[in-house]
Each structure stands twice: as structure tokens, then as C-alpha cells.
Design a protein around this motif. Structure first.
Motif, PDB file in Angstrom:
ATOM      1  N   VAL A 763       0.839  -1.206   0.000  1.00 53.17           N
ATOM      2  CA  VAL A 763       0.000   0.000   0.000  1.00 53.17           C
ATOM      3  C   VAL A 763       0.870   1.251   0.000  1.00 53.17           C
ATOM      4  CG1 VAL A 763      -1.815   1.263   1.223  1.00 53.17           C
ATOM      5  CG2 VAL A 763      -1.864  -1.228   1.173  1.00 53.17           C
ATOM      6  N   GLN A 764       1.973   1.228   0.744  1.00 54.36           N
ATOM      7  CA  GLN A 764       2.880   2.385   0.768  1.00 54.36           C
ATOM      8  C   GLN A 764       3.411   2.668  -0.633  1.00 54.36           C
ATOM      9  OE1 GLN A 764       3.947   4.318   3.474  1.00 54.36           O
ATOM     10  NE2 GLN A 764       4.216   3.010   5.245  1.00 54.36           N
ATOM     11  N   ARG A 765       3.802   1.628  -1.351  1.00 47.44           N
ATOM     12  CA  ARG A 765       4.296   1.828  -2.706  1.00 47.44           C
ATOM     13  C   ARG A 765       3.221   2.477  -3.574  1.00 47.44           C
ATOM     14  NH1 ARG A 765       7.086  -4.061  -3.905  1.00 47.44           N
ATOM     15  NH2 ARG A 765       9.090  -3.669  -2.914  1.00 47.44           N
ATOM     16  N   THR A 766       1.995   2.052  -3.369  1.00 46.92           N
ATOM     17  CA  THR A 766       0.892   2.578  -4.167  1.00 46.92           C
ATOM     18  C   THR A 766       0.603   4.034  -3.836  1.00 46.92           C
ATOM     19  OG1 THR A 766      -0.139   0.399  -4.330  1.00 46.92           O
ATOM     20  CG2 THR A 766      -1.558   2.301  -4.698  1.00 46.92           C
ATOM     21  N   VAL A 767       0.511   4.327  -2.548  1.00 49.00           N
ATOM     22  CA  VAL A 767       0.071   5.649  -2.112  1.00 49.00           C
ATOM     23  C   VAL A 767       1.223   6.654  -2.093  1.00 49.00           C
ATOM     24  CG1 VAL A 767      -0.916   6.952  -0.175  1.00 49.00           C
ATOM     25  CG2 VAL A 767      -1.844   4.700  -0.770  1.00 49.00           C
ATOM     26  N   MET A 768       2.367   6.250  -1.575  1.00 44.87           N
ATOM     27  CA  MET A 768       3.477   7.183  -1.358  1.00 44.87           C
ATOM     28  C   MET A 768       4.499   7.197  -2.491  1.00 44.87           C
ATOM     29  SD  MET A 768       2.365   8.248   1.490  1.00 44.87           S
ATOM     30  CE  MET A 768       3.678   9.376   1.892  1.00 44.87           C
ATOM     31  N   GLY A 769       4.566   6.099  -3.220  1.00 44.39           N
ATOM     32  CA  GLY A 769       5.564   6.019  -4.281  1.00 44.39           C
ATOM     33  C   GLY A 769       6.666   5.048  -3.918  1.00 44.39           C
ATOM     34  N   HIS A 770       7.298   4.509  -4.935  1.00 43.75           N
ATOM     35  CA  HIS A 770       8.289   3.450  -4.781  1.00 43.75           C
ATOM     36  C   HIS A 770       9.482   3.890  -3.949  1.00 43.75           C
ATOM     37  CE1 HIS A 770      10.027  -0.344  -5.909  1.00 43.75           C
ATOM     38  NE2 HIS A 770      11.038   0.196  -6.568  1.00 43.75           N
TER      39      HIS A 770
END
Length: 1005
Positions: A763-770
Motif C-alpha cells: 500500500v505504501q508503494r501505491t500511495v506514497m511512491g516506490h
């Protein structure tokens, strides 16, 4: 169709054909060659250059020197080289081609009229406007075939051979329209092509360097068009601002058919992965236009087997991404003359030479000046006279010293003439001049309230006819470029105006102070209206990315209007939350200078700004500096009589607590954190986001003090409330999940921690970016969960990838990168890669010592890790001595019972045992096991406690106290099986009587 296979192979001379083409038509030449080779032809290329001093008939006669037949790719470009008149061409064609018509064929790839004597070619056919198969049929019908085409080699519509020139790549976005007047630069274009084609995989990056106005963007655009048949994806990105670059790269996701959510962080990651893997397209070109700050965007440069073309004024690109630098000079005089004559056909060669000499061969000035001279009755000599005697030209038009001083004056003449014909176009240009040069989203123009627009522009925005008239005239004279909206990428898009920096500065310098204020105020109102006002919402970050570049140019930093102050605060908050720390620090520095000038010292705005500045600096590890800032703010608030009943005081105290944590002064930080939480609970309640932040910070402090159970209680409470109040995908909620998982892992509950951290990372990758700092932190914890669970190979691979990404995105010295590097070093050591582990570990320790001092727990802890490496490398005496020092220093810093001190004691007991000091080792391991068992956050079943017991059993056995050793070992094994399982790596190692060790891990601060 001609082309049946011959039974007897013809001589090589008969099978050879040379394609003569203008550089502009390279794509046609390459495609034609590919088709001919499939039918047995041996093909050579001859780009038809025509220097000014060479006669046409000589150039055509030279063509006859090649062996075999000659196929000429006819277009207006072929005939305009020089340029030469139709009469000159007719004479040369009759003299050279007609007598040798049997050797010449021609294909026409243009709708423009050709000189009448092209009939002299032995055969011609029209290819423009056809489909690929019909074009191939006509081509082979024209020249014949020696072999039947092998169907297996047919790539029409495929991706193996060059694409048919009438077809654009499958993905084509943002590329400026092709400049039909592009001139020269042939050697430069060929150099770009050779460089990227010959580059090793992952190193096909070329930066075009040159001063403003020299034509870097035009060269890049021509390269994209000319070599488009070599690519399946071409994507153009304005790269003057990091936020704009991230946004534009993220917009590529739908075109790649990537399944992602709406957040651009997820899209950005998916795009980077797709380009790196070459799926779905391995042949790609990404152009980063106007990338003048490599230090802020180098980490975003795509990697993989595709190619990247950069335009920039900054030669520092040579230090990044294996970039090859190619300088773009002003035109050579021949190119200048040819360009002017193509831009303004009525201008003769001598006058074109005079104009080029006067304007210093600067392409932008030549383009604009020749453009309006073409429509003007003024002669070149009259114009040059105006430049030399500028009494009636607007005064004060001067730009930076690295530009030719004639440009401002030349441009002012154009502007005056434009004002006489389409005055609204000039007013629109004056408005655009108060945005930053580069990309100006038209949507920002339309956000300006009508009542704030200058009178001449009041109706322009809502009247499509007037808007088109004004923009078309500016485009016609090359004053702006216009990129129409791509509604497939962004349904709300309204197009983009591209404004050159020289144009922007020259227009502004020619305006009165009154006019400047009118236009800048209008732009500021538009930016304020465009503010989504919720910088914490990651879905709104693309809007802030469009606003931030224009704050300086609009005059927002010097505005006294409260809306501007709110906008600036929101933009700074966005930069912090988006992990754009360097850009945020740079903006705070500029805002501070402006506000000191406007409001003077001591203004409340400066106090608020200092807190935001400290927050950004702290994220880069500048803890001592931020402590000084916050101490100064507290003193001023105390002088004003403020106490803990003031939210301003609590905000500054919260920042001070973070400074103290960074500096390793954890007890002081705890007092401060408890004070802030109590004050906010009392004043604004439990569920206010500021109170939740305070509870989160208290948990961080408790964790640093080794009070993991207390931290877990606070983090669980914060997480529950944030999920209810802020929702599950809020960035703060996601951060709380990571913190909670860290607590569980430090308590030895590895499986629970991993079960929370794995979905959180996705979810962090999705919301905040890789590559967002928060995502990197979450991934680090997941890697350590894997490591503690025994999945050492997976942990090693993740940490290697994490370190590379963190160094690229945040820099080698950032706190997040340092934490990852420290962990990667001890994992490398456990994998036996001692040389690399030593290099990374020593570098990490050195940076901690320089930034935080020799006595900081992080410095001491990473030194202790280095002692483990020395032991593994056989340097046992050095390891023992270093560990003895580390234990004393960690005890002095944190006391005898802190888990970090107990871990170091575990390691030191092994060093003493190896050195033969068995009694001292047993005494230390017994004391360490006892302290760990009695520690409130560890206890008898914690893996660290059980490891200490395993070590103590070894020491007892060496003292020949076997009964007690067996009993201690049995207790430890029973505990490990109960806690971790019989097959866990720690249990297996203990059963095999492998002495345990402990690695120091720097924590979040």
C-alpha cells in the motif's frame, strides 16, 4: 509486381543500390533499406548534405561515383538544402540526372511541389500517404527484386524492424510538433544516435548542453521525430521541476496498460519497473527537457535498455547516471543563413548572412526575428539599423550576461510590431511572463478570477476564437510553443504553454513597475485558487507539483496577502510529506529572505516558517542546526510570556523533541514528548491529528529508550485512532502501521510483525511512491522481519535494492540511507562478503561520527558491528579491544540495562571467550542474561535473552560446569522452540551450539 526470384544470381554490382536522402527523411531511408534488403538488395546510405560553397551539379555528379543504382528520397527537404531555388535544381537535374537516368530512381515522400525536372529520374513513385504494404509494393515495383521475401522475416506491424515512417510509435506522448524549418545539426543528431546505440545496457543517457536559446529542445525534438521508427515508446517530460517530472512520468502508466490505482506514487513505481524490465516495450526513448538541476532529479532518470535524452544548461550531468555530455553550440554561419532563408524566403543570402552576424547565430533570436520579418515590409538592413540605433525601442531590455546583448533589443522590436497587429497576444504573453519559464499549464491561467485579470484579457480566457487568435500568433512567431491537451492522460487537462526563459526575462524587463504588479497579482490569485488546500492528501500532490514551480516568478514570496502565506505553507508541507526535502529547504531559504525583507525580524510568519524549515532540515539529519532553531524560537515565545498552554509553544517543543532524539539525548526527548502530549490532550483533545502526532512521537522516543512494550501500547492506540479518523490509506496511518510492526519485531514477535508489514509495504508503494522515504522505511522493516524469520537470502536481496534506491533518491548521507546501509553491511557480513561489508560499514560509521559525534549511540553501535566484522576476518584482538570500548561508551550513553547495551555485552562475552578469558566471559554473559530476563520489554522468552543464555551455557561449559551449562542450554532451547519454533534458524543454531551474536540496527528517530 517485378521481383520473381532469379535462377542465376546477378553480379554484386547489379544488386547494389545507394539511398540518397536528406537527414530530415532518415526514417524513410531506413525503412526503405530494410524493405529492399528483404528482396536481396545490398543497400548503402548517402546522406545528401549540400554545403553553401558546393555547386548543385557537382554534388549530383559525386553521387555517380557510387557503385550500382541510386535511389533518391525526394521531398521539399531534399530540394531546400542550401537552400537552392527550383531553377538551380532544374538545371542540375537536366545536366546530371537526365544523361544517367538508367541509374537513378526516386520515391517521393512529400506532398510539396517538386522541381519540374524531377522527370529526369528513370522512375519515380509516390509513397507519402500510403499504408506500409502498398508502399512496399510500389517500392519493389519501382526497383525490382532479386529474391522472394521470406515470410518469417516479415515484420510489417511488428517490432523487430524499423517502423513504417507514416506510423508513430505505439506510445507517443508530449513530443513537440515537428519543426518543419529545422535546419542543420546533422553531425550532432548523428552523434546522439551513435552514442545511445553503442551504449552498454542501462547507460544510454545523453545530455545536450548549451546556453538558453541555442536550440537544445529543438534538437531533442528532431531526434525524437527523426529516429521515431527505432522506438516503440517515446515520452517527452518537462524536467525543470522534480514534482512536474514525477507527475509526467506517472502519467505514462495508462499508456503502458499498467494496472495501478489513482495515486501517482503507485503509477510512478510501476512505470519505473516497466521501463527497467523493458515490458511491454524494450525500445523506448524518454526525453527530459530543461533538466537544469541534476542533483534534485537524477534519481528519477529511467533506467533499463532504453534511451534517455536530456536537455540542460548544467554540465554536472556528467557526474550522474553514466550520462554522456554533448555540447550544443550556436548555429554555424551556413546553418544560420539556410535557416533564415527557409524561415523567410524573401530574404536573400547576403541579407541572411548580415542578420545572422548581427544576432550572433543564436537560433531563438533568428527564429523569432526572421519569422516576423517574413510578414513585414521592413528590410533586413533597416532592421539592423534599428538595432544599432535603438532610440525608439523600449529601454531597459537586458537579460543575463551569458546571452548575446542584441537579443533583448531584437525581441523588443518583434514585440512592438506584434502589439500593433494582435495586442491581446502581447497581453497574454505578459501574463505568462509571471509564471516560471518552461511548462505553464493552461489550467492555472484559467484559475485566475476574471475580476483580477487586466482589462485587455478579461474576456480572452472564455472566448475560444480570441484565445486561438492570440496563441496562434505567438506560436507563429516562435514566441511560445503550444502543447494541446491529452485528455486520454488527464481528462481535466487544458493544454500547456511552453515559454522560453529568455523570452520570459525579456518580456518582464520591458514592463513598468505598475504593469508588473498588475500581472503578477493576477497570477498569484490564480495560484491561490488552484491550491487544493489539503497537502496531506497524496491524490492532490500532482496539483501542488504544478503550482510550486511558479511561486517565485509570480511574486508570491513577497506578497503580503494571507492567501499567499497559506499557499506557501501548504506547498512546503506538500514538499515535506512528498519526501522532497532538498526542494523544500531551498524554498524555505528563498521565502525567509523575502519575508525578512517584507516584514522585518520577529514577524510571526518567520516563526512559523522556521518551524517548517527545521522540519525539512531534520529530515536530512541536520539535528544540531534544528535544535538551535527551535531553542531560539522557544526563547522568543517565552519572552512573549507564552507557556505550555500555547499551541505555538507545543509545536516548537514537538520539533525540539525530534531534535533531541536525533542527537541521541533520549531522556530529554522523553520529557519533552510527554510534555507536548499532555498539553495537546488537554487543549485540543485525543483525536486531533496534532495529538496523534504527539503520541506517535512519544512512542518513537520510548522505542529508542528500549521500552518496546510501552512503545507498542502507544503505537497501537495511535494506529487505531488514525484508522478511524484519517482512514486506512492516509500516509500517517500507514506510518503508524510500520511503527507498530517495528515494535512487534523488536519484541521478538517476528511472524506478527511480518504479517502486518508485508501488505503495508504494498500500500505504501501505491500511495506514497516506490522511493518515498516512508516507503523505504517500511521496506527496511520488512527486510529485517524476513531476516529475523530466517529468510536471509530474501532479506539480502531486498536490502541491496533498498540501498541503491535510497542513495539515488535521498543521497548517500541521508538518515534513511544510513539506516539501510548499516543493516545491509551486517547482512553482507553474515553472507561472507566481508570486503563489501567492511567498505559500507566503515563509511556508515564515519558519517555517523561526523554528523552526530563519537559518543552518539548510532556511532557506537555501528562500531560494534564493525568489531563483529573484524572477528569474522580473523582480527580477534582488534575486535576484542573495540568491543570493550563500545560497551563502556554505550553504557555511559544509555545505562547498563538498555537492549543495545545488552546486545553489545553478548558480543563482547564471545570476544573474551575466544581470547581465553573464560571466567570474565562467563561473568559478563551471566550478568547480561539476568539483566535481559529482568528487562520490562525483553523478559525470559525474548530472543535476545535466550541468546544470552545460549552464550552463557557455552561459557559454563568452558569452565567445566557441565551440569549448569546443560540446564541453561536446555532452558534456552525450550524457550526458543516455544517462541520461534523448532526449525527457526536461531533454534537450529543453538541446538548446534553455534554461539549467537547481536547486530546493532539504527532506529527511526
Amino acid at each position: 509486381m517485378q521481383g520473381s526470384a532469379h535462377t542465376t544470381a546477378p553480379p554484386a554490382e547489379a544488386r547494389r543500390i545507394t539511398i540518397s536522402y536528406a537527414g530530415y527523411n532518415r526514417a524513410w531511408a531506413v525503412w526503405i533499406a530494410d524493405r529492399l534488403e528483404r528482396y536481396g538488395w545490398q543497400v548503402a546510405f548517402q546522406r545528401f548534405d549540400l554545403p553553401a560553397g558546393v555547386q548543385l551539379h557537382e554534388a549530383l555528379t559525386d553521387l555517380l561515383l557510387v557503385r550500382g543504382r541510386i535511389l533518391v528520397v525526394l521531398s521539399d527537404w531534399y530540394f531546400k538544402l542550401g537552400p537552392r531555388t527550383d531553377q538551380e535544381w532544374n538545371e542540375a537535374l537536366r545536366a546530371v540526372v537526365a544523361p544517367n537516368s538508367a541509374r537513378f530512381h526516386a520515391v517521393s515522400v512529400s506532398t510539396a511541389p517538386m522541381p519540374s525536372a524531377t522527370a529526369a529520374f528513370g522512375g519515380t513513385t509516390e509513397l507519402w500517404g500510403l499504408g506500409a504494404r502498398e508502399a512496399e509494393r510500389r517500392l519493389i515495383q519501382l526497383v525490382g527484386a532479386f529474391e522472394e521475401r521470406d515470410p518469417a522475416r516479415d515484420t510489417l506491424g511488428g517490432s523487430q524492424g524499423p517502423r513504417f515512417p507514416m506510423e508513430l510509435p505505439r506510445v507517443w506522448g508530449g513530443v513537440p510538433r515537428r519543426n518543419s524549418r529545422f535546419t542543420g545539426r546533422e553531425r550532432l543528431l548523428q552523434s546522439i544516435h551513435d552514442q545511445v546505440q553503442n551504449a552498454e545496457p542501462g547507460t544510454g543517457v545523453v545530455a545536450l548542453l548549451g546556453l538558453s536559446g541555442v536550440g537544445k529542445t529543438q534538437v531533442a525534438a528532431e531526434y525524437a521525430w527523426r529516429f521515431s521508427s527505432s522506438y516503440d515508446l517515446v515520452w517527452w517530460v518537462p524536467a525543470d521541476q522534480r514534482g512536474t517530472l514525477r507527475q509526467r512520468l506517472a502519467e505514462l502508466a495508462p499508456s503502458l496498460n499498467l494496472t495501478t490505482g489513482p495515486e501517482y506514487g503507485e503509477r510512478l513505481r510501476a512505470v519505473g519497473d516497466a521501463l527497467r524490465r523493458g515490458r511491454p516495450y524494450a525500445r523506448w526513448l524518454v526525453v527530459l527537457d530543461g533538466a537544469d538541476s541534476p542533483e534534485t532529479i537524477a534519481d528519477l532518470v529511467p533506467t533499463g535498455n532504453g534511451h534517455v535524452l536530456i536537455t540542460s544548461q548544467n554540465g554536472a550531468w556528467g557526474d550522474y547516471n553514466n550520462t554522456h555530455l554533448l555540447p550544443v553550440p550556436v548555429y554555424e554561419r551556413e546553418e544560420s543563413v539556410a535557416f533564415v532563408r527557409r524561415r523567410a524566403p524573401r530574404i536573400g543570402r547576403d541579407d541572411a548572412d548580415l542578420l545572422a552576424r548581427t544576432l550572433g547565430d543564436l537560433p531563438l533570436a533568428l527564429d523569432q526575428t526572421a519569422g516576423w520579418l517574413s510578414d513585414s515590409t521592413m528590410t533586413v538592413r533597416e532592421y539592423v539599423g534599428l538595432l544599432r540605433d535603438d532610440e525608439d525601442i523600449e529601454v531597459g531590455l537586458r537579460v543575463a550576461v551569458d546571452f548575446d546583448t542584441s537579443y533583448p533589443t531584437a525581441f523588443s522590436i518583434l514585440l512592438n510590431r506584434l502589439r500593433e497587429t494582435v495586442p491581446e497576444a502581447v497581453e497574454l504573453l505578459r501574463l505568462c511572463a509571471f509564471f516560471a519559464p518552461g511548462a505553464i499549464p493552461v489550467q492555472l491561467l484559467r484559475e485566475i478570477p476574471a475580476e483580477h485579470l487586466p482589462e485587455q484579457l478579461a474576456g480572452l480566457m472564455s472566448d475560444p476564437l480570441r484565445w486561438n487568435t492570440a496563441t496562434n500568433k505567438l506560436v507563429q512567431y516562435s514566441v511560445i510553443q503550444w502543447d494541446p491537451p491529452n485528455t486520454d492522460e488527464d481528462p481535466e487537462a487544458a493544454g500547456t504553454i511552453m515559454l522560453h526563459g529568455m523570452v520570459q526575462r525579456t518580456v518582464r524587463s520591458g514592463m513598468s513597475e505598475v504593469d508588473r504588479e498588475v500581472f503578477s497579482r493576477a497570477v498569484r490569485r490564480g495560484l491561490a485558487n488552484a491550491d487544493p488546500a489539503v497537502p496531506t492528501d497524496t491524490r492532490l500532490w500532482p496539483r501542488y507539483a504544478r503550482i510550486v514551480p511558479h511561486l517565485d516568478a509570480s511574486g508570491a514570496l513577497y506578497s503580503r496577502h494571507a492567501d499567499m502565506h497559506t499557499l506557501i505553507r501548504n506547498c512546503l508541507r506538500y514538499l515535506y510529506l512528498a519526501g522532497e526535502y532538498v526542494a523544500g529547504i531551498q524554498l524555505t531559504d528563498r521565502v525567509e529572505r523575502a519575508w525578512r525583507e517584507v516584514f522585518g525580524e520577529g514577524h510571526p510568519l518567520l516563526r512559523d516558517l522556521a518551524s517548517q524549515q527545521a522540519m525539512l532540515l531534520r529530515a536530512t539529519g541536520e539535528y544540531a542546526r534544528t535544535e538551535r532553531i527551535n531553542r531560539g524560537l522557544l526563547r522568543r515565545l517565552e519572552e512573549e510570556g507564552r507557556g505550555d498552554d500555547s499551541l505555538d509553544v507545543l509545536r516548537v517543543l514537538e520539533g525540539l523533541g525530534a531534535d533531541l532524539r536525533g542527537l541521541g539525548r533520549y531522556e530529554e526527548a522523553l520529557d519533552t514528548s510527554e510534555r507536548v502530549l499532555a498539553g495537546r490532550r488537554r487543549m485540543i483533545g485525543e483525536e486531533d491529528f496534532r495529538t496523534l502526532n504527539s503520541r506517535n512521537n512519544l512512542a518513537v522516543t520510548l522505542r529508542l529508550l528500549g521500552r518496546y512494550r510501552d512503545a507498542l501500547v502507544e503505537d497501537r492506540r495511535t494506529l487505531q485512532t488514525r484508522r478511524e479518523v484519517l482512514r486506512a490509506r492516509n500516509s500517517s496511518t500507514l506510518s503508524s502501521e510500520t511503527n507498530y510492526a517495528i515494535d512487534l519485531r523488536l519484541l521478538g514477535r517476528y511472524a506478527e510483525a511480518q504479517s502486518i508489514q508485508e501488505p503495508n509495504v504494498e500500500v505504501q508503494r501505491t500511495v506514497m511512491g516506490h522511493d518515498h522515504p516512508q516507503t523505504l522505511s517500511a521496506e527496511l522493516n520488512l527486510a529485517l522481519c524476513l531476516l529475523r524469520s530466517g529468510e536471509r537470502t530474501a532479506a539480502h536481496e531486498r536490502l541491496a535494492d533498498l540501498l541503491e534506491r535510497a542513495e539515488r533518491a535521498l543521497g548517500e548521507a541521508s538518515p534513511a540511507t544510513q539506516r539501510i546501509a548499516a543493516c545491509y553491511a551486517f547482512v553482507l557480513r553474515s553472507h561472507g562478503r566481508l570486503d563489501l561489508a567492511r567498505e559500507i560499514g566503515e563509511r556508515t560509521t564515519r558519517r555517523y561520527r561526523q554528523a552526530l559525534g563519537a559518543e552518539h549511540p548510532f556511532t557506537v553501535g555501528t562500531l560494534a558491528n564493525h568489531a563483529l566484522l573484524l572477528r569474522a576476518a580473523g582480527e580477534r584482538e582488534e575486535a576484542l579491544e573495540l568491543n570493550e570500548q563500545c560497551l563502556i561508551r554505550m553504557t555511559d550513553a544509555l545505562g547498563p540495562d538498555h537492549p543495545w547495551r545488552l546486545g553489545l555485552a553478548l558480543n563482547l562475552s564471545a570476544d573474551r571467550n575466544i581470547a581465553g578469558d573464560v571466567e570474565s566471559a562467563a561473568e559478563l554473559s551471566r550478568d547480561t542474561a539476568r539483566r535481559a530476563a529482568e528487562h520490562p520489554s525483553l523478559g525470559r522468552e525474548h530472543p535476545l535473552t535466550l541468546s544470552c543464555k545460549v552464550a552463557h551455557a557455552t561459557d559454563l561449559r568452558n569452565l567445566r560446569q557441565r551440569a549448569e551449562a546443560d540446564k541453561t542450554e536446555e532452558e534456552a532451547l525450550t524457550g526458543l522452540i516455544s517462541t520461534l519454533g523448532s526449525q527457526h534458524v536461531h533454534t537450529v543454531s543453538a541446538r548446534a551450539r553455534v554461539r549467537p551474536f547481536w547486530d546493532f540496527e539504527p532506529q527511526l528517530t
